[in-house]
Write an enzyme that holds these catalytic residues in place. Structure first.
Site, PDB file in Angstrom:
ATOM      1  N   THR A 174      17.956 -13.663  33.100  1.00 53.41           N
ATOM      2  CA  THR A 174      17.826 -12.738  33.844  1.00 53.41           C
ATOM      3  C   THR A 174      17.454 -12.585  35.362  1.00 53.41           C
ATOM      4  OG1 THR A 174      17.596 -12.285  31.366  1.00 53.41           O
ATOM      5  CG2 THR A 174      16.632 -10.437  32.960  1.00 53.41           C
ATOM      6  N   GLY A 205      17.650 -26.954  38.819  1.00 54.13           N
ATOM      7  CA  GLY A 205      18.611 -27.506  39.059  1.00 54.13           C
ATOM      8  C   GLY A 205      19.461 -27.957  37.440  1.00 54.13           C
ATOM      9  N   SER A 206      18.519 -28.144  37.045  1.00 54.32           N
ATOM     10  CA  SER A 206      19.182 -28.012  35.580  1.00 54.32           C
ATOM     11  C   SER A 206      19.973 -27.546  35.252  1.00 54.32           C
ATOM     12  CB  SER A 206      18.101 -28.585  34.245  1.00 54.32           C
ATOM     13  OG  SER A 206      16.564 -29.223  35.408  1.00 54.32           O
ATOM     14  N   ASP A 254      25.698 -33.711  42.731  1.00 55.82           N
ATOM     15  CA  ASP A 254      24.573 -33.249  42.527  1.00 55.82           C
ATOM     16  C   ASP A 254      23.823 -33.373  43.661  1.00 55.82           C
ATOM     17  OD1 ASP A 254      21.602 -32.529  41.560  1.00 55.82           O
ATOM     18  OD2 ASP A 254      22.075 -33.537  39.434  1.00 55.82           O
ATOM     19  N   GLU A 255      23.210 -32.065  44.493  1.00 60.58           N
ATOM     20  CA  GLU A 255      22.705 -32.257  46.280  1.00 60.58           C
ATOM     21  C   GLU A 255      21.150 -32.161  45.301  1.00 60.58           C
ATOM     22  OE1 GLU A 255      22.790 -33.300  49.420  1.00 60.58           O
ATOM     23  OE2 GLU A 255      24.953 -33.580  48.651  1.00 60.58           O
ATOM     24  N   TYR A 265      20.850 -38.722  36.186  1.00 62.24           N
ATOM     25  CA  TYR A 265      19.252 -37.246  35.708  1.00 62.24           C
ATOM     26  C   TYR A 265      20.279 -36.857  36.173  1.00 62.24           C
ATOM     27  CZ  TYR A 265      15.602 -35.306  34.718  1.00 62.24           C
ATOM     28  OH  TYR A 265      14.279 -33.961  33.282  1.00 62.24           O
ATOM     29  N   LYS A 308      18.002 -33.101  44.967  1.00 60.60           N
ATOM     30  CA  LYS A 308      16.940 -33.960  45.256  1.00 60.60           C
ATOM     31  C   LYS A 308      17.080 -34.516  46.406  1.00 60.60           C
ATOM     32  CE  LYS A 308      13.931 -36.794  42.545  1.00 60.60           C
ATOM     33  NZ  LYS A 308      13.689 -38.318  42.072  1.00 60.60           N
TER      34      LYS A 308
HETATM   35  C1  LIG Z   1      19.455 -35.887  40.957  1.00 64.38           C
HETATM   36  C2  LIG Z   1      19.166 -34.687  40.562  1.00 64.38           C
HETATM   37  N1  LIG Z   1      19.462 -33.591  39.425  1.00 64.38           N
HETATM   38  C3  LIG Z   1      18.590 -32.307  39.029  1.00 64.38           C
HETATM   39  C4  LIG Z   1      17.720 -32.312  37.824  1.00 64.38           C
HETATM   40  C5  LIG Z   1      17.276 -31.147  37.662  1.00 64.38           C
HETATM   41  O1  LIG Z   1      16.451 -30.155  38.189  1.00 64.38           O
HETATM   42  P1  LIG Z   1      15.057 -30.124  37.847  1.00 64.38           P
HETATM   43  O2  LIG Z   1      14.274 -30.762  37.427  1.00 64.38           O
HETATM   44  O3  LIG Z   1      14.275 -28.883  39.211  1.00 64.38           O
HETATM   45  O4  LIG Z   1      15.533 -28.864  37.230  1.00 64.38           O
HETATM   46  C6  LIG Z   1      16.733 -33.240  39.110  1.00 64.38           C
HETATM   47  C7  LIG Z   1      15.261 -33.609  38.920  1.00 64.38           C
HETATM   48  O5  LIG Z   1      14.283 -34.681  39.095  1.00 64.38           O
HETATM   49  C8  LIG Z   1      17.358 -33.786  39.550  1.00 64.38           C
HETATM   50  O6  LIG Z   1      16.761 -34.587  40.691  1.00 64.38           O
END
Ligand SMILES: Cc1ncc(COP(=O)(O)O)c(C=O)c1O
Length: 435
Positions: free
Chosen positions: A292, A111-112, A235-236, A138, A238
């Site tokens: 990559t 997600g990051s 941001d979906e 987050y 979670k």
């Molecule tokens: C809403 C949201 N976005 C992004 C992230 C980041 O995801 P990841 O830790 O898999 O990179 C999280 C992780 O807790 C999250 O809850």
């Protein structure tokens, strides 16, 4: 292998900066909604590893898809060659995420990285410097995603120079859609709405406290974005992929964001993330956000299996049903357990906020930590979120059964009763720093 030897090795090797530990939970296997610990116990996992194990553990379809992709190994990514699993996965996502005009998909590992890539592309495509971000949100643990987050655990991180923080409305603590939208209007007026490239929003704020915004808030935000040419990034990571009862959580508010990011549950436990957005944003530059091994056949096949299983098993509908059952059970517990201040959420994204006093709403952080440790002793695992780490977060596998939901309610109630009666010692939580 014993749990204590694993815990000792862990203390010696894995650094604290990589940890978020709430209890002595170990895992050497998993089946369905249960984790198997190093001492052979079966623990009902009400977190699903923070929502990543959307199909639970050892789903046979997911396991087969991954094994076949790994043994056929069509390259290690789609960086400089075309791969079919990634293409199919992108096509399936485009079919599930509503939107107008030509849209494209970026694939990543977490997600990051999805949020980071999306924000960078939006900035370049729009040429605007500012980003509207919610306090408590987050969006990830990489430099770029932390820079556009507002979570208290990341106060050390360098903020994006254009980050403009506004409050997220928390109905339990008096927040209203109107007041939050007023603060957004003020921020837009202060900086000039034409300076904002995007607004980043979690449709349900998860790590910030599992907060469901009041009705009309997301629609009001979307309306303001549309009026000023600001892209709305949802941001979906979670709460998406069926967890709240619809494929995307934003659907409950009838909005259509411009850009959507997915992670966690989309890979069923394997590293997979995605950004879906307008072609002009996603094509803003060549070789601009490359990883990559992104789009590799193994993870893309896992994503395809998740989508196929979701359809086959009706997981979004099941999440709505089991979520209602879980919320009802917890609300019943609240009649007896004074520590429960609020039970909230949608589908299988639920939060139980613990307070010391239902009038002052003083956060019960220590009590939350003790509840987690005690519940694990009783066979149920979950963690907590929120600025004061006082909200028990329940995001179990979407495949959880009705009987397992009943078991979770019973154990959470019993753990809370033990904490309220002072039967869990302070020493039991020593060493678990949480957030
Ligand atoms: C809403 C949201 N976005 C992004 C992230 C980041 O995801 P990841 O830790 O898999 O990179 C999280 C992780 O807790 C999250 O809850």
């Amino acid at each position: 292998m014993s749990a204590s030897s694993l815990l000792e090795r862990d203390a010696r090797t894995i650094g604290a900066i990589e940890k978020l530990r709430f209890s002595p939970l170990t895992a050497v296997g998993g089946e369905g909604s249960e984790l198997i610990t190093a001492d052979g116990r079966r623990v009902l996992d009400m977190s699903a590893t923070w929502g990543a194990a959307s199909l639970g553990y050892s789903d046979p379809v997911l396991a087969r898809a991954v094994a076949e992709a790994a043994s056929g190994m069509a390259g290690a990514s789609i960086l400089s060659s075309v791969g079919e699993p990634a293409l199919c996965f992108a096509e399936e996502l485009l079919a599930r995420v509503p939107g107008e005009g030509e849209r494209k998909v970026w694939l990543g590992h977490s997600g990051s990285d999805a949020n980071e890539a999306a924000v960078r592309a939006i900035e370049v495509a729009s040429g605007r410097p500012n980003l509207l971000v919610f306090a408590g949100s987050y969006h990830g643990g990489t430099a770029g995603s932390m820079a556009v987050s507002g979570h208290p655990s990341q106060e050390h991180a360098q903020a994006h120079p254009g980050r403009v923080l506004v409050p997220y409305p928390d109905p339990y603590r008096g927040g209203s859609a109107a007041a939050a939208l007023e603060r957004i209007d003020a921020a837009l007026a202060e900086h000039g709405p034409e300076t904002f490239a995007a607004a980043l929003v979690e449709p349900i704020m998860s790590d910030g406290g599992l907060i469901v915004p009041p009705p009309g808030f997301l629609a009001g935000l979307a309306e303001r974005c549309r009026a000023h040419g600001i892209l709305l990034l949802c941001d979906e990571v979670k709460v998406g992929v069926g967890r709240t009862g619809t494929f995307s959580a934003f659907a409950a508010e009838g909005i259509e964001p411009d850009v959507v990011t997915f992670g966690k549950g989309i890979g069923g436990g394997l590293p997979l993330s995605a950004v879906v957005g307008p072609a002009p944003v996603m094509d803003c530059a060549n070789s601009f956000a490359i990883l990559t091994t992104a789009g590799n056949a193994v993870c893309a096949s896992a994503g395809l299996a998740v989508l196929a299983r979701s359809d086959e098993l009706g997981l979004a509908e099941r999440a709505a049903e089991r979520g209602a059952q879980l919320a009802a059970g917890l609300r019943e517990q609240a009649l007896e357990r004074e520590l429960i201040g609020d039970v909230r959420g949608r589908g299988l994204a639920l939060g139980v906020e613990l307070v010391r006093d239902r009038t002052s709403l003083e956060p019960a952080s220590t009590e939350a930590a003790k509840t987690i440790v005690r519940a694990l002793e009783l066979g149920v695992a979950f963690f907590c979120v929120g600025p004061e780490s006082s909200v028990l977060e329940l995001t179990p596998p979407l495949t959880i059964s009705a009987a397992e939901v009943d078991r979770a309610v019973e154990v959470i109630g019993a753990a809370l009763a033990d904490v309220e009666a002072g039967r869990v010692a302070d020493a039991a939580i020593a060493g678990y720093a949480g957030w």
